[in-house]
Every structure is written in C-alpha cells, then in structure tokens.
Design a protein around this motif. Sequence first.
Motif, PDB file in Angstrom:
ATOM      1  N   VAL A 229       3.665  13.337   6.116  1.00  0.00           N
ATOM      2  CA  VAL A 229       3.579  14.527   6.978  1.00  0.00           C
ATOM      3  C   VAL A 229       4.957  15.172   7.105  1.00  0.00           C
ATOM      4  CG1 VAL A 229       3.087  15.339   9.324  1.00  0.00           C
ATOM      5  CG2 VAL A 229       1.554  13.699   8.224  1.00  0.00           C
ATOM      6  N   GLN A 230       6.002  14.360   7.290  1.00  0.00           N
ATOM      7  CA  GLN A 230       7.364  14.897   7.401  1.00  0.00           C
ATOM      8  C   GLN A 230       7.792  15.565   6.096  1.00  0.00           C
ATOM      9  OE1 GLN A 230       9.519  14.957  10.194  1.00  0.00           O
ATOM     10  NE2 GLN A 230      10.443  16.454   8.820  1.00  0.00           N
ATOM     11  N   ALA A 231       7.461  14.961   4.973  1.00  0.00           N
ATOM     12  CA  ALA A 231       7.807  15.557   3.681  1.00  0.00           C
ATOM     13  C   ALA A 231       7.103  16.903   3.498  1.00  0.00           C
ATOM     14  CB  ALA A 231       7.440  14.605   2.542  1.00  0.00           C
ATOM     15  N   ALA A 232       5.848  16.993   3.919  1.00  0.00           N
ATOM     16  CA  ALA A 232       5.121  18.261   3.825  1.00  0.00           C
ATOM     17  C   ALA A 232       5.795  19.321   4.698  1.00  0.00           C
ATOM     18  CB  ALA A 232       3.661  18.076   4.233  1.00  0.00           C
ATOM     19  N   ASP A 233       6.194  18.941   5.906  1.00  0.00           N
ATOM     20  CA  ASP A 233       6.904  19.875   6.791  1.00  0.00           C
ATOM     21  C   ASP A 233       8.238  20.306   6.174  1.00  0.00           C
ATOM     22  OD1 ASP A 233       4.839  19.653   8.629  1.00  0.00           O
ATOM     23  OD2 ASP A 233       5.926  18.233   9.914  1.00  0.00           O
ATOM     24  N   ASP A 234       8.951  19.345   5.607  1.00  0.00           N
ATOM     25  CA  ASP A 234      10.240  19.652   4.979  1.00  0.00           C
ATOM     26  C   ASP A 234      10.064  20.581   3.776  1.00  0.00           C
ATOM     27  OD1 ASP A 234      11.557  18.083   6.835  1.00  0.00           O
ATOM     28  OD2 ASP A 234      11.780  16.363   5.489  1.00  0.00           O
ATOM     29  N   TRP A 235       9.026  20.340   2.983  1.00  0.00           N
ATOM     30  CA  TRP A 235       8.769  21.192   1.817  1.00  0.00           C
ATOM     31  C   TRP A 235       8.454  22.621   2.271  1.00  0.00           C
ATOM     32  CZ3 TRP A 235       9.533  20.776  -3.244  1.00  0.00           C
ATOM     33  CH2 TRP A 235       8.967  21.747  -4.064  1.00  0.00           C
ATOM     34  N   ALA A 236       7.574  22.735   3.268  1.00  0.00           N
ATOM     35  CA  ALA A 236       7.180  24.065   3.758  1.00  0.00           C
ATOM     36  C   ALA A 236       8.386  24.838   4.287  1.00  0.00           C
ATOM     37  CB  ALA A 236       6.113  23.933   4.837  1.00  0.00           C
ATOM     38  N   ALA A 237       9.333  24.124   4.917  1.00  0.00           N
ATOM     39  CA  ALA A 237      10.540  24.756   5.457  1.00  0.00           C
ATOM     40  C   ALA A 237      11.637  24.884   4.395  1.00  0.00           C
ATOM     41  CB  ALA A 237      11.058  23.956   6.647  1.00  0.00           C
ATOM     42  N   GLN A 238      11.347  24.469   3.168  1.00  0.00           N
ATOM     43  CA  GLN A 238      12.274  24.523   2.032  1.00  0.00           C
ATOM     44  C   GLN A 238      13.583  23.776   2.316  1.00  0.00           C
ATOM     45  OE1 GLN A 238      12.494  28.290  -0.033  1.00  0.00           O
ATOM     46  NE2 GLN A 238      10.473  28.882   0.753  1.00  0.00           N
TER      47      GLN A 238
ATOM     48  N   HIS B  44       0.830  -1.208   0.000  1.00  0.00           N
ATOM     49  CA  HIS B  44       0.000   0.000   0.000  1.00  0.00           C
ATOM     50  C   HIS B  44       0.866   1.261   0.000  1.00  0.00           C
ATOM     51  CE1 HIS B  44      -3.564   2.400   0.623  1.00  0.00           C
ATOM     52  NE2 HIS B  44      -2.875   3.095   1.504  1.00  0.00           N
ATOM     53  N   ARG B  45       0.430   2.258  -0.752  1.00  0.00           N
ATOM     54  CA  ARG B  45       1.119   3.547  -0.798  1.00  0.00           C
ATOM     55  C   ARG B  45       0.135   4.652  -0.457  1.00  0.00           C
ATOM     56  NH1 ARG B  45       5.032   1.023  -0.378  1.00  0.00           N
ATOM     57  NH2 ARG B  45       6.636   0.679  -1.901  1.00  0.00           N
ATOM     58  N   TYR B  46       0.613   5.639   0.285  1.00  0.00           N
ATOM     59  CA  TYR B  46      -0.157   6.838   0.592  1.00  0.00           C
ATOM     60  C   TYR B  46       0.312   7.931  -0.352  1.00  0.00           C
ATOM     61  CZ  TYR B  46      -1.267   4.363   4.866  1.00  0.00           C
ATOM     62  OH  TYR B  46      -1.699   3.422   5.763  1.00  0.00           O
ATOM     63  N   MET B  47      -0.625   8.731  -0.813  1.00  0.00           N
ATOM     64  CA  MET B  47      -0.281   9.830  -1.714  1.00  0.00           C
ATOM     65  C   MET B  47      -0.938  11.104  -1.208  1.00  0.00           C
ATOM     66  SD  MET B  47      -0.565   8.105  -5.483  1.00  0.00           S
ATOM     67  CE  MET B  47      -2.173   7.408  -5.237  1.00  0.00           C
ATOM     68  N   TRP B  48      -0.203  12.183  -1.266  1.00  0.00           N
ATOM     69  CA  TRP B  48      -0.736  13.509  -0.976  1.00  0.00           C
ATOM     70  C   TRP B  48       0.097  14.506  -1.760  1.00  0.00           C
ATOM     71  CZ3 TRP B  48       1.195  18.003   1.275  1.00  0.00           C
ATOM     72  CH2 TRP B  48       0.240  18.997   1.488  1.00  0.00           C
ATOM     73  N   TRP B  49      -0.569  15.335  -2.522  1.00  0.00           N
ATOM     74  CA  TRP B  49       0.062  16.351  -3.351  1.00  0.00           C
ATOM     75  C   TRP B  49       1.116  15.697  -4.227  1.00  0.00           C
ATOM     76  CZ3 TRP B  49       4.233  20.365  -2.585  1.00  0.00           C
ATOM     77  CH2 TRP B  49       4.047  21.449  -3.434  1.00  0.00           C
ATOM     78  N   ASN B  50       2.417  16.001  -4.051  1.00  0.00           N
ATOM     79  CA  ASN B  50       3.486  15.394  -4.860  1.00  0.00           C
ATOM     80  C   ASN B  50       4.264  14.324  -4.108  1.00  0.00           C
ATOM     81  OD1 ASN B  50       3.018  16.949  -7.145  1.00  0.00           O
ATOM     82  ND2 ASN B  50       4.304  18.611  -6.427  1.00  0.00           N
TER      83      ASN B  50
END
Length: 52
Positions: free
Chosen positions: A23-32, A7-13
């Motif tokens: 969730v960690q990737a989203a935080d990392d993206w937001a913090a550039q 199973h894979r979870y997907m959100w945005w990119n």
Amino acid sequence: GGDPLGHRYMWWNFVSSRKERIVQAADDWAAQRFAPVPGETEFIPLPDKRPA
C-alpha cells in the motif's frame, strides 16, 4: 539456494512480505516519490483498483 523467504504479497509491480508495504509503495508511486529511471520520460499511472 538458501532458506525460503516466506509468503510474499504481489500487486501490480510491487512485491513484499508485508501488505502495508505494498500500500505504501502504491502511494509512493502515485506521488512519484520513486527515483526516475534514467532515460525514461513517461509516467505509467497505477491501475484504478488500488490495494487495500
């Protein structure tokens, strides 16, 4: 070919086998914290609705 990845979870990119990693990737993206793409200067912000 090969064995199924499971199973894979997907959100945005982002795609991961763990929700926590999304969730960690989203935080990392937001913090550039991702390395910039060579030649790109525009930053695309995350959608307003964040993963939980």
